[in-house]
Design an enzyme around this catalytic site. Structure first.
Site, PDB file in Angstrom:
ATOM      1  CB  SER A 228     -31.568  25.646 -55.377  1.00 21.53           C
ATOM      2  OG  SER A 228     -31.123  24.971 -54.420  1.00 21.53           O
TER       3      SER A 228
ATOM      4  CB  SER B 291     -52.991   9.771 -47.665  1.00 19.14           C
ATOM      5  OG  SER B 291     -53.102  10.891 -46.742  1.00 19.14           O
TER       6      SER B 291
ATOM      7  N   GLY C 134     -32.031  24.909 -49.564  1.00 19.13           N
ATOM      8  CA  GLY C 134     -31.651  24.997 -51.160  1.00 19.13           C
ATOM      9  C   GLY C 134     -30.146  24.883 -50.983  1.00 19.13           C
TER      10      GLY C 134
ATOM     11  CG  ASN D  60     -25.755  10.727 -53.934  1.00 20.45           C
ATOM     12  OD1 ASN D  60     -25.740   9.990 -54.803  1.00 20.45           O
ATOM     13  ND2 ASN D  60     -26.850  11.219 -53.570  1.00 20.45           N
TER      14      ASN D  60
ATOM     15  CB  THR E 100     -20.847  11.396 -50.160  1.00 23.08           C
ATOM     16  OG1 THR E 100     -21.957  11.534 -50.916  1.00 23.08           O
ATOM     17  CG2 THR E 100     -20.006  12.559 -50.302  1.00 23.08           C
TER      18      THR E 100
ATOM     19  N   GLY F 219     -19.186   6.479 -45.174  1.00 19.92           N
ATOM     20  CA  GLY F 219     -18.027   7.381 -45.231  1.00 19.92           C
ATOM     21  C   GLY F 219     -17.819   7.765 -46.896  1.00 19.92           C
TER      22      GLY F 219
ATOM     23  N   GLY G  46     -25.715  16.441 -47.005  1.00 12.87           N
ATOM     24  CA  GLY G  46     -24.733  16.247 -48.125  1.00 12.87           C
ATOM     25  C   GLY G  46     -23.998  17.895 -48.490  1.00 12.87           C
ATOM     26  CG  ASP G  47     -26.885  20.796 -49.523  1.00 12.66           C
ATOM     27  OD1 ASP G  47     -26.364  20.368 -50.484  1.00 12.66           O
ATOM     28  OD2 ASP G  47     -28.093  21.193 -49.539  1.00 12.66           O
TER      29      ASP G  47
END
Length: 298
Positions: free
Chosen positions: A8, A36, A48, A191, A219, A224, A251-252
């Protein structure tokens, strides 16, 4: 050497809730949930999975080739990629749609609630993986369902080794489909939560998945990573972050380091160690593409 990153390209609207979600959501009232959250801070970032991973890989000195789709509002994203020196050869602009949008709310414990509109991402399968002399590596990250299926098959047919990184896209696929992804891929990364779901749906343990590929990395956030190779597990320790500011895109960032290490021919454990460094640096900055990697140890 270039790496094609299928996934993405999105705009992230990131909001901060200064309380805790757990204090606002009553478990015994989930059937009539109506809450809310007051979010004093709000910003819009480029994001993305493919964009974030490409950003990390480029900072490390790699050559990312993001593959995906943006909408009629995506011109600014294309310009940004080009300014960063990231090729847009495999990015298609789809008129009449919006670029994918992620609305992300983070509480004081770094828990997140996300709403995602896929928009042009659903046309990502119209861009195809084709062999090219400089392409040596690939990654399947969260994308449109058809794009993930087709791009994995195209990598396999082209003989391009690739990482299967299902991420948030994992729930779109059943057990046999996920098993096919694993069997086509060279490496798998998830993960810990995704790893449990992947094992549950395929019926394969982490050890078994690692025997069907050249390796699996799980991950564990601040704990670690687990690196699984041929059924054997190695723990790669975390790197202490200087500050915990924003987990969006960590993570990316880690996956960009994984690709960089694989490009260099490193072991999975060494790739994961670099990923832990990069993730710790990223979490100290707001937004998924606003950090620098000066001084990172390789």
């Amino acid at each position: 050497m270039a790496a094609v990153i299928c996934g993405s390209l999105a705009f992230d609207t990131i909001m901060t809730f200064e309380g805790r979600f757990a204090e606002q959501i009553l478990p015994d009232q989930l059937h009539i949930l109506n809450v809310s959250f007051l979010v004093p801070s709000l910003r819009r970032d480029f994001g993305g999975c493919a964009g974030n991973i490409a950003y990390s890989l480029k900072l490390l000195g790699g050559e990312p080739l993001p593959m995906g789709a943006v909408g009629n509002d995506g011109t600014d994203y294309l310009v940004r990629l080009q300014q960063l020196g990231i090729s847009t050869d495999f990015v298609r602009q789809v008129q009449g749609t919006y670029t994918a949008q992620a609305m992300i709310m983070t509480d004081r414990d770094n828990n997140q609630i996300t709403a995602f509109h896929p928009g042009a991402m659903m046309n990502a399968h119209e861009v195809q993986v084709t062999p090219r002399s400089d392409i040596k590596l690939g990654m399947i990250s969260p994308d449109g369902r058809e794009a993930m299926l087709q791009h994995a098959a195209q990598f396999k047919a082209a003989g391009i080794p690739f990482v299967f990184d299902p991420g948030q896209g994992l729930p779109m696929f059943d057990g046999p489909e996920l098993a096919r992804f694993i069997e086509q891929s060279t490496w798998v990364t998830v993960n810990d939560y995704e790893g449990k779901m992947l094992s549950e749906r395929t019926g394969w343990s982490s050890a078994e998945i690692s025997k069907r590929t050249q390796g699996l990395v799980v991950t564990l956030g601040g704990e670690g990573c687990e690196v699984w190779i041929n059924g054997e597990k190695t723990h790669v320790p975390p790197v202490q972050a200087a500050a915990v500011v924003d987990p969006t895109g960590c993570g990316d960032a880690w996956r960009g380091a994984l690709l960089f290490g694989l490009e260099q021919g490193w072991s999975l454990a060494k790739c994961a160690a670099l990923g832990n460094q990069v993730g710790a640096i990223k979490i100290a900055s707001r937004g998924p593409q606003n950090y620098s990697l000066e001084g990172v140890r390789r």
